[in-house]
Design a protein around this motif. Structure first.
Motif, PDB file in Angstrom:
ATOM      1  N   CYS A 122       0.834  -1.210   0.000  1.00  0.00           N
ATOM      2  CA  CYS A 122       0.000   0.000   0.000  1.00  0.00           C
ATOM      3  C   CYS A 122       0.866   1.255   0.000  1.00  0.00           C
ATOM      4  O   CYS A 122       0.569   2.217  -0.726  1.00  0.00           O
ATOM      5  N   ILE A 123       1.930   1.252   0.773  1.00  0.00           N
ATOM      6  CA  ILE A 123       2.814   2.422   0.836  1.00  0.00           C
ATOM      7  C   ILE A 123       3.470   2.666  -0.523  1.00  0.00           C
ATOM      8  O   ILE A 123       3.628   3.810  -0.938  1.00  0.00           O
ATOM      9  N   ARG A 124       3.805   1.582  -1.243  1.00  0.00           N
ATOM     10  CA  ARG A 124       4.415   1.741  -2.574  1.00  0.00           C
ATOM     11  C   ARG A 124       3.468   2.431  -3.554  1.00  0.00           C
ATOM     12  O   ARG A 124       3.909   3.030  -4.521  1.00  0.00           O
ATOM     13  N   ARG A 125       2.174   2.347  -3.308  1.00  0.00           N
ATOM     14  CA  ARG A 125       1.193   2.983  -4.192  1.00  0.00           C
ATOM     15  C   ARG A 125       0.988   4.465  -3.880  1.00  0.00           C
ATOM     16  O   ARG A 125       0.343   5.173  -4.641  1.00  0.00           O
ATOM     17  N   LEU A 126       1.551   4.933  -2.761  1.00  0.00           N
ATOM     18  CA  LEU A 126       1.417   6.349  -2.388  1.00  0.00           C
ATOM     19  C   LEU A 126       2.303   7.227  -3.261  1.00  0.00           C
ATOM     20  O   LEU A 126       3.350   6.774  -3.728  1.00  0.00           O
ATOM     21  N   PRO A 127       1.937   8.509  -3.428  1.00  0.00           N
ATOM     22  CA  PRO A 127       2.856   9.440  -4.081  1.00  0.00           C
ATOM     23  C   PRO A 127       4.162   9.498  -3.272  1.00  0.00           C
ATOM     24  O   PRO A 127       4.162   9.372  -2.048  1.00  0.00           O
ATOM     25  N   GLU A 128       5.279   9.706  -3.965  1.00  0.00           N
ATOM     26  CA  GLU A 128       6.594   9.643  -3.331  1.00  0.00           C
ATOM     27  C   GLU A 128       6.720  10.582  -2.133  1.00  0.00           C
ATOM     28  O   GLU A 128       7.262  10.205  -1.092  1.00  0.00           O
ATOM     29  N   ALA A 129       6.203  11.807  -2.237  1.00  0.00           N
ATOM     30  CA  ALA A 129       6.332  12.784  -1.149  1.00  0.00           C
ATOM     31  C   ALA A 129       5.621  12.295   0.114  1.00  0.00           C
ATOM     32  O   ALA A 129       6.109  12.488   1.230  1.00  0.00           O
ATOM     33  N   GLN A 130       4.462  11.649  -0.059  1.00  0.00           N
ATOM     34  CA  GLN A 130       3.716  11.144   1.094  1.00  0.00           C
ATOM     35  C   GLN A 130       4.397   9.920   1.691  1.00  0.00           C
ATOM     36  O   GLN A 130       4.514   9.789   2.909  1.00  0.00           O
ATOM     37  N   ALA A 131       4.858   9.022   0.829  1.00  0.00           N
ATOM     38  CA  ALA A 131       5.538   7.815   1.316  1.00  0.00           C
ATOM     39  C   ALA A 131       6.819   8.198   2.062  1.00  0.00           C
ATOM     40  O   ALA A 131       7.158   7.596   3.085  1.00  0.00           O
ATOM     41  N   MET A 136       9.824   8.304   7.050  1.00  0.00           N
ATOM     42  CA  MET A 136      10.702   9.023   7.981  1.00  0.00           C
ATOM     43  C   MET A 136      10.090   9.099   9.379  1.00  0.00           C
ATOM     44  O   MET A 136      10.796   9.020  10.382  1.00  0.00           O
ATOM     45  N   SER A 137       8.773   9.236   9.444  1.00  0.00           N
ATOM     46  CA  SER A 137       8.106   9.363  10.734  1.00  0.00           C
ATOM     47  C   SER A 137       8.003   8.021  11.461  1.00  0.00           C
ATOM     48  O   SER A 137       8.368   7.922  12.624  1.00  0.00           O
ATOM     49  N   TYR A 138       7.525   6.994  10.777  1.00  0.00           N
ATOM     50  CA  TYR A 138       7.195   5.754  11.462  1.00  0.00           C
ATOM     51  C   TYR A 138       8.267   4.685  11.400  1.00  0.00           C
ATOM     52  O   TYR A 138       8.309   3.813  12.253  1.00  0.00           O
ATOM     53  N   TYR A 139       9.124   4.728  10.414  1.00  0.00           N
ATOM     54  CA  TYR A 139      10.173   3.723  10.349  1.00  0.00           C
ATOM     55  C   TYR A 139      11.506   4.277  10.850  1.00  0.00           C
ATOM     56  O   TYR A 139      12.281   3.559  11.455  1.00  0.00           O
ATOM     57  N   ASP A 140      11.762   5.555  10.576  1.00  0.00           N
ATOM     58  CA  ASP A 140      12.985   6.177  11.089  1.00  0.00           C
ATOM     59  C   ASP A 140      12.773   6.767  12.479  1.00  0.00           C
ATOM     60  O   ASP A 140      13.731   7.105  13.159  1.00  0.00           O
TER      61      ASP A 140
END
Length: 177
Positions: A122-131, A136-140
């Motif tokens: 699902c994240i791969r389907r997001l626009p790059e800026a949103q992904a 950065m917020s949830y994985y980093d």
């Protein structure tokens, strides 16, 4: 590294040193939040439960036994138990979690892997800026302010991109269920 966190937690339990707790909090809070999201919690609830889990680490540190588990296993178990308690209180569907579940850093087992793969698609389907801001917020584990600084964009743009990303993920998650 795991031994270092285990030693840090054990020292904090003995000395009640706030600086040691701050180190533990800085390292584990974002990871606990991401783990809770993978368990199906909404980001706001995951954030609240991560804070509660870390508060439990401070309060229950004296119960930590480094001979039985490493720090991450103990902390993720506290978080998992809080999550289960919250789901039961709110009478939400609850997944049974194996008591012998691997360390919260291990993502290659069972249901967690399926959910993680589905979320990644699902994240791969997001626009790059949103992904990018979501990652950065949830994985980093970066704060919104840090993301704004790194990307050189206004703080409001970071928050807008995250909100849009969550709206799209909710819609995509519903499609694929």
């Amino acid at each position: 590294m795991r031994e270092e966190w285990t030693a840090c937690l054990a020292r904090m339990a003995e000395t009640r040193d706030r600086a040691l707790f701050a180190r533990l909090f800085e390292h584990f809070a974002p990871r606990v939040k991401a783990y809770l999201i993978r368990l199906g919690m909404a980001p706001a609830q995951a954030d609240e439960l991560a804070q509660e889990a870390m508060l439990s680490v401070w309060r229950k540190a004296h119960l930590f036994n480094p001979g039985k588990a490493n720090a991450s296993t103990w902390i993720f178990t506290l978080a998992r138990n809080l999550c289960i308690d919250r789901l039961r209180r709110e009478k939400m569907p609850c997944y049974e979690l194996d008591a012998d579940m691997p360390d919260g850093d291990d993502r290659d087992a069972g249901e967690g892997a399926v959910i993680s793969d589905r979320l990644a698609a699902c994240i791969r389907r997001l626009p790059e800026a949103q992904a990018q801001v979501l990652y950065m917020s949830y994985y980093d584990g970066r704060s919104h302010s840090e993301i704004a600084e790194v990307l050189g964009i206004p703080l409001g743009s970071v928050k807008s991109r995250l909100r849009l990303a969550f709206d799209k993920l909710k819609a995509m998650w519903g499609e694929s269920s």
